[in-house]
Design a protein around this motif. Structure first.
Motif: not given
Length: 263
Positions: A131-149
């Motif tokens: 969530y709160l992710g951006q499309e500025t890096k190769d992967h979304i996790w490089e810009t976004a906090p993650e709730m783990q599954i």
């Protein structure tokens, strides 16, 4: 005199019978109302009350409308809509995902919101909700906090990180979900993520398991002590609004009942 007494007895019996029938009818109606109220709503729908309260479906259970691949203009073939779910088709390639897979995002940015959805993971599986992710890096996790599954019982990530901060419901690699109440692989889990002016809450199966605050000294220190600065030196500066993403980690994972309310 005997006729009067007999008449009174018959009248009393008739009245008692009517009263019992009325009581029985009332009890049956009450029971029917309770059953109706307790019956679960159809999957991937909103109740009239939810609509009045401002909730919006992000997935209708039938189409991929609104969803596309991260940094793509189409919905990738590594995902499918099946049996009322958004299904990431396991590739067995781990984070590499499938050839035309990768993470998917909902094509609208959100800042202050209440997000709810259900997820189910395959045995040994791994995924996440960004969530709160951006499309500025190769992967979304490089810009976004993650709730783990995660399948906490089988996936190695459950034992990595610190204090269980890579287990299901956690803020990945930063804050462990406590209590750890995720259901086993193959069972549905219900989650809620609330974002409001930098305050973030993770709820899992009805319980608050994570709470933190973005952009504070405590947040900056937490991130500085994690793996993220080495991957993106600016990772702590999470945007005030961004995309919601579902992760392709190479494993089968299913999502349904995805809905959001902007705050």
């Amino acid at each position: 005199m005997k006729k009067i007494i007999l008449f009174l007895m018959v009248t009393a019996i008739a009245f008692a019978g009517c009263k019992n029938q009325s009581k029985k009818a009332t009890e049956e109606n009450t029971t029917a109302e309770k059953v109706e109220k307790s019956a679960p709503a159809p999957l991937n729908t909103l109740t009239d009350q939810e609509k009045k309260d401002g909730w919006v479906l992000l997935f209708d259970g039938k189409t991929s409308d609104g969803w596309r691949g991260y940094k793509k203009d189409h919905f990738p073939s590594g995902w499918e809509v099946a049996d009322g779910t958004l299904h990431c088709i396991g590739s067995g390639r781990g984070e590499a995902g499938s050839v035309d897979g990768g993470d998917i995002i909902y094509d609208k940015k959100f800042g202050n919101f209440d997000l709810k959805l259900d997820w189910k993971i395959s045995e040994g599986g791994n995924s996440g909700i960004m969530y709160l992710g951006q499309e500025t890096k190769d992967h979304i996790w490089e810009t976004a906090p993650e709730m783990q599954i995660l399948d906490n019982e089988r996936h190695p990530d459950a034992k990595l990180g610190k204090d269980g901060n890579r287990q299901a419901g956690s803020l990945y690699d930063l804050i462990p979900a406590k209590p750890q109440n995720a259901k086993p692989a193959g069972e549905w889990n219900s989650i809620e993520i609330i974002s409001y002016k930098g305050t973030i809450v993770h709820k899992q199966n009805g319980e608050t398991v994570v709470e933190y605050h973005l952009w504070t000294p405590e947040w900056n220190k937490l991130v500085a002590d994690s793996k993220f600065p080495a991957l993106n030196p600016d990772w702590a500066n999470v945007a005030t609004e961004g995309y919601i993403g579902l992760q392709d980690h190479g494993d089968d994972v299913w999502f349904r009942n995805i809905k959001i309310k902007e705050l």
